[in-house]
Design a protein around this motif. Structure first.
Motif, mmCIF file in Angstrom:
data_model
loop_
_atom_site.group_PDB
_atom_site.id
_atom_site.type_symbol
_atom_site.label_atom_id
_atom_site.label_comp_id
_atom_site.label_asym_id
_atom_site.label_seq_id
_atom_site.Cartn_x
_atom_site.Cartn_y
_atom_site.Cartn_z
ATOM 1 N N UNK A 1 0.834 -1.216 0.000
ATOM 2 C CA UNK A 1 0.000 0.000 0.000
ATOM 3 C C UNK A 1 0.863 1.258 0.000
ATOM 4 N N UNK A 2 1.909 1.211 0.782
ATOM 5 C CA UNK A 2 2.745 2.402 0.941
ATOM 6 C C UNK A 2 3.895 2.455 -0.059
ATOM 7 N N UNK A 3 3.925 1.526 -0.982
ATOM 8 C CA UNK A 3 5.063 1.436 -1.894
ATOM 9 C C UNK A 3 5.111 2.610 -2.874
ATOM 10 N N UNK A 4 3.946 2.994 -3.357
ATOM 11 C CA UNK A 4 3.898 4.064 -4.356
ATOM 12 C C UNK A 4 3.703 5.416 -3.694
ATOM 13 N N UNK A 5 4.539 6.349 -4.029
ATOM 14 C CA UNK A 5 4.416 7.709 -3.501
ATOM 15 C C UNK A 5 3.114 8.351 -3.962
ATOM 16 N N UNK A 6 2.694 8.033 -5.174
ATOM 17 C CA UNK A 6 1.448 8.612 -5.702
ATOM 18 C C UNK A 6 0.248 8.108 -4.918
ATOM 19 N N UNK A 7 0.222 6.789 -4.645
ATOM 20 C CA UNK A 7 -0.898 6.203 -3.917
ATOM 21 C C UNK A 7 -0.976 6.759 -2.503
ATOM 22 N N UNK A 8 0.160 6.995 -1.875
ATOM 23 C CA UNK A 8 0.162 7.496 -0.504
ATOM 24 C C UNK A 8 -0.473 8.876 -0.386
ATOM 25 N N UNK A 9 -0.599 9.567 -1.506
ATOM 26 C CA UNK A 9 -1.205 10.902 -1.487
ATOM 27 C C UNK A 9 -2.612 10.919 -2.090
ATOM 28 N N UNK A 10 -3.179 9.761 -2.288
ATOM 29 C CA UNK A 10 -4.553 9.702 -2.795
ATOM 30 C C UNK A 10 -5.507 10.328 -1.790
ATOM 31 N N UNK A 11 -6.574 10.893 -2.296
ATOM 32 C CA UNK A 11 -7.609 11.449 -1.420
ATOM 33 C C UNK A 11 -8.557 10.339 -0.995
ATOM 34 N N UNK A 12 -9.378 10.657 0.012
ATOM 35 C CA UNK A 12 -10.332 9.669 0.514
ATOM 36 C C UNK A 12 -11.291 9.211 -0.582
ATOM 37 N N UNK A 13 -11.602 10.121 -1.517
ATOM 38 C CA UNK A 13 -12.528 9.774 -2.602
ATOM 39 C C UNK A 13 -11.924 8.757 -3.565
ATOM 40 N N UNK A 14 -10.598 8.670 -3.624
ATOM 41 C CA UNK A 14 -9.932 7.751 -4.538
ATOM 42 C C UNK A 14 -9.498 6.444 -3.869
ATOM 43 N N UNK A 15 -9.407 6.460 -2.547
ATOM 44 C CA UNK A 15 -8.873 5.297 -1.839
ATOM 45 C C UNK A 15 -9.762 4.071 -2.012
ATOM 46 N N UNK A 16 -11.041 4.279 -2.289
ATOM 47 C CA UNK A 16 -11.938 3.125 -2.451
ATOM 48 C C UNK A 16 -11.466 2.224 -3.588
ATOM 49 N N UNK A 17 -10.755 2.798 -4.565
ATOM 50 C CA UNK A 17 -10.223 1.990 -5.664
ATOM 51 C C UNK A 17 -9.203 0.994 -5.126
ATOM 52 N N UNK A 18 -8.293 1.494 -4.294
ATOM 53 C CA UNK A 18 -7.276 0.635 -3.702
ATOM 54 C C UNK A 18 -7.904 -0.372 -2.743
ATOM 55 N N UNK A 19 -8.889 0.076 -1.972
ATOM 56 C CA UNK A 19 -9.564 -0.830 -1.043
ATOM 57 C C UNK A 19 -10.283 -1.950 -1.791
ATOM 58 N N UNK A 20 -10.953 -1.608 -2.879
ATOM 59 C CA UNK A 20 -11.663 -2.617 -3.671
ATOM 60 C C UNK A 20 -10.698 -3.634 -4.267
ATOM 61 N N UNK A 21 -9.558 -3.142 -4.739
ATOM 62 C CA UNK A 21 -8.558 -4.036 -5.318
ATOM 63 C C UNK A 21 -7.995 -4.973 -4.252
ATOM 64 N N UNK A 22 -7.687 -4.424 -3.089
ATOM 65 C CA UNK A 22 -7.152 -5.249 -2.000
ATOM 66 C C UNK A 22 -8.161 -6.293 -1.553
ATOM 67 N N UNK A 23 -9.418 -5.855 -1.397
ATOM 68 C CA UNK A 23 -10.458 -6.795 -0.974
ATOM 69 C C UNK A 23 -10.657 -7.895 -2.013
ATOM 70 N N UNK A 24 -10.623 -7.532 -3.291
ATOM 71 C CA UNK A 24 -10.794 -8.525 -4.346
ATOM 72 C C UNK A 24 -9.686 -9.559 -4.338
ATOM 73 N N UNK A 25 -8.450 -9.112 -4.143
ATOM 74 C CA UNK A 25 -7.317 -10.040 -4.096
ATOM 75 C C UNK A 25 -7.432 -10.969 -2.890
ATOM 76 N N UNK A 26 -7.766 -10.395 -1.740
ATOM 77 C CA UNK A 26 -7.892 -11.203 -0.527
ATOM 78 C C UNK A 26 -8.983 -12.263 -0.662
ATOM 79 N N UNK A 27 -10.120 -11.881 -1.233
ATOM 80 C CA UNK A 27 -11.221 -12.831 -1.390
ATOM 81 C C UNK A 27 -10.883 -13.921 -2.403
ATOM 82 N N UNK A 28 -10.166 -13.542 -3.457
ATOM 83 C CA UNK A 28 -9.768 -14.534 -4.458
ATOM 84 C C UNK A 28 -8.800 -15.552 -3.850
#
Length: 217
Positions: free
Chosen positions: A171-198
């Motif tokens: 999650x913290x690997x990308x400098x760009x991602x670390x500066x995402x706003x709350x409105x954009x973080x759902x994209x990362x959360x959805x991706x993480x949840x999808x990987x975990x469930x798979x």
């Protein structure tokens, strides 16, 4: 069969009930002692470890250690049916506990800024539920592999802990991602949840195969 599954999980239900009470008390302390604010959110990452160790790991191994698998799996209920009900009850306990804790934490933390590296990241959206499912599946697979509860518990603990460590680093690997706003973080959360469930689905299928197809002796 559902009654038997719930009966076999009654000890774990009591354990989850204690977590309900303890977390409720902790949340109450946060409300009346601002110095403790954020403590319950900071402790949440340990909850998936509890799910893996105490809900997932004992499911199959407990039957082998007690010798009850020979009886349970020679009745009218198939091993697959037994396995399904055991998993359903364990996941229900994990998801209900997660929903309760997540709701409490958000209640005592009404104003927060959602960031990738904040404690609230793993407590909002689909992420906490995906971690709960993944943790149970991890413990379940080790339970089916080792057939020893203590070994499965230890393996589940380190497996879930290592996965959390890796996920946090990614999650913290990308400098760009670390500066995402709350409105954009759902994209990362959805991706993480999808990987975990798979991954959880693969672990669960592997555990089912080892339970339903392997020689029960």
């Amino acid at each position: 069969m559902s009654w038997l599954a719930f009966r076999q999980h009654r000890g774990r239900m009591i354990g989850m009930g204690l977590i309900f009470v303890l977390w409720g008390g902790l949340s109450g302390m946060e409300l009346y002692a601002p110095v403790l604010s954020g403590l319950s959110a900071m402790l949440f990452p340990y909850i998936p470890l509890v799910f893996g160790v105490f809900l997932g790991a004992p499911i199959v191994s407990r039957e082998y250690e007690r010798g009850t698998h020979q009886f349970a799996w020679t009745q009218s209920v198939s091993r697959s049916q037994w396995f399904l009900w055991q998993v359903v009850v364990a996941l229900s306990l994990a998801l209900a506990t997660t929903a309760y804790i997540s709701t409490l934490v958000e209640f005592v933390t009404p104003e927060f800024t959602l960031k990738v590296d904040s404690d609230m990241y793993t407590l909002t959206g689909s992420v906490p539920y995906a971690w709960a499912v993944f943790a149970v599946a991890t413990g379940l697979l080790w339970s089916a592999i080792t057939r020893r509860t203590t070994v499965a518990m230890a393996a589940a603990f380190f497996g879930v802990a290592a996965s959390q460590f890796i996920a946090e680093g990614m999650r913290n690997r990308s400098e760009a991602v670390s500066h995402w706003t709350a409105a954009d973080i759902w994209i990362l959360q959805s991706a993480e949840a999808g990987i975990l469930l798979a991954v959880a689905a693969v672990l669960g299928l592997a555990a089912w195969w080892l339970t339903a197809r392997r020689d029960p002796a």
